[in-house]
Each structure stands twice: as structure tokens, then as C-alpha cells.
Design an enzyme around this catalytic site. Structure first.
Site: not given
Length: 229
Positions: A114, A117-119
Site C-alpha cells: 500500500m 506503507i510500502c511506498v
């Protein structure tokens, strides 16, 4: 950092694809999932055409987050895959940081699911270590419009440059005067149906002007199938 008037230098760029996984796709709610998958594929393809290294990683792919979507390796067959062991922030993984360092590139184009979070987490971590970081926002997704908006604001305020897939592609491509120009056209067409229609129209016009195979395509089809009235 290697940039040209704020534009991406393809010789200095690496693409980080973080957690584009089938399980996580199921909670993306701010954008059409098919569109998101197309954008991820286009970004991976543009990186490959430009010779930019691609580093992919997944969070617990054997669990509910699911496997990486096949578009990643289909469009970036030379990608490096970094295995994680539960770490949420990919930048916390020594192997991930090492893979980035080994590219020799200092401009990082980050996309993931997401976004918040992941970026955000690896982008801010890399920024703190002196990398020039771009977040490819339409190849990233999350669970709500609000979460996407907040993430964009947080990234921008921190100094991460927020960009879109076709903008990135144009800066990586740089010129149409190259042998693989048609492949680049395919990248744009995969993201923009309107651009695909433009390519169809131009291709037909060229065929009519030169007597190419596609000239008179409708009549040829009807004749071949005995359906010409």
C-alpha cells in the site's frame, strides 16, 4: 544525485517495485485494480526498455498478502528479487539496501501497495540516506482516497517527488528517434486507451499512404470471409 533540470536521468535511475501482490490488490479501493495492474506493467516495461535496473520485493508472499503479480517479471525479466523475512519497511532489509546500492544508481523510482506503507516507508528511508526519490503514484495503491491523498502530501512535504507512470516513461525514453520507438508507443497505449486509438489511426493513415498491409483492412476482411456487400 544525477538529474537534469529536475528531470529523471535514465542513466541514474532504478525502479523499486514493492509488494505488488495479489492479496494486497484486493484491498485497493481508490482506483480500478485493472488500471493499477496496467500501470505497474507499464512502469516495469519502461524501466526495461530504458535499461534501468528493477528491484522487486514481496511481503510474506506465502501468506495472505499473496504472490507478486505476474506483470512484474513478465515486463522486467531481468529484475532482482529481494526476499524479506517479515520486515514491513523494505529498506530495513540489508539485502534490499545492498541491491539498490549495487545498481550504482542514486535516483530511485518507487511504487508499491500500500502507498502509505510500502511506498512511504522505503521512500522516506532512502531520502534520508541521500537518494533522489520519486514516488510513482499511479502504480501505487491503497485502501481509500483519503489514505492516498495523505500519503501524497506526506511524501511531497518530505521532499519525495510525486510523479505518474507516463511522465516517468517520457523522461526515461527521452526521444522517439530510437529503434524501439514502437515498444515505447505500446507503453503509452497500455496506460491510455486514447493514445492507443491515436496509434491505430496513425498506423492506418500510414498504411493507406504507402499501400501497406493494413490499407483497406475492412474490405480485405469482408472479402476474405465472403461478407462484402
Amino acid at each position: 544525485m544525477s538529474s537534469n533540470n529536475g528531470l529523471i536521468d535514465p542513466a541514474d535511475a532504478a525502479v523499486l517495485l514493492v509488494d505488488h501482490q495479489s492479496g494486497l490488490l484486493q484491498i485497493v479501493d481508490h482506483v480500478n485494480v485493472r488500471e493499477l495492474r496496467n500501470n505497474v506493467a507499464a512502469l516495469a516495461k519502461a524501466a526495461t526498455l530504458a535499461g534501468a535496473p528493477v528491484i522487486a520485493t514481496a511481503s510474506v508472499p506465502e501468506g495472505p498478502n499473496g504472490p507478486l503479480i505476474p506483470e512484474v517479471f513478465e515486463n522486467a525479466p531481468k529484475a532482482t528479487y529481494v526476499q524479506r523475512h517479515g520486515e514491513i519497511n523494505a529498506w530495513d532489509v540489508e539485502g534490499f539496501r545492498r541491491a539498490v546500492e549495487q545498481t550504482g544508481r542514486r535516483t530511485l523510482l518507487v511504487a508499491g501497495i500500500m502507498t502509505s506503507i510500502c511506498v512511504v516507508e522505503p521512500a522516506l528511508s532512502a531520502l534520508a540516506e541521500g537518494y533522489d526519490v520519486y514516488a510513482v503514484i499511479d502504480a501505487s495503491g491503497t485502501y481509500s482516497d483519503e489514505a492516498q491523498r495523505i500519503s501524497i502530501e506526506r511524501l511531497s512535504r518530505a521532499g519525495v517527488k510525486v510523479v505518474d507512470v507516463l511522465g516517468v516513461a517520457a523522461e526515461l525514453q527521452k526521444t522517439w528517434a530510437r529503434d524501439d520507438w514502437a515498444n515505447w508507443g505500446g507503453v503509452y497505449a497500455s496506460v491510455s486507451p486514447g493514445y492507443a486509438a491515436v496509434m491505430e489511426s496513425v498506423g492506418r493513415a500510414q498504411a493507406e499512404a504507402t499501400g501497406g498491409e493494413a490499407a483497406g483492412a475492412e474490405v480485405k476482411w469482408a472479402q476474405a470471409h465472403g461478407r462484402l456487400a
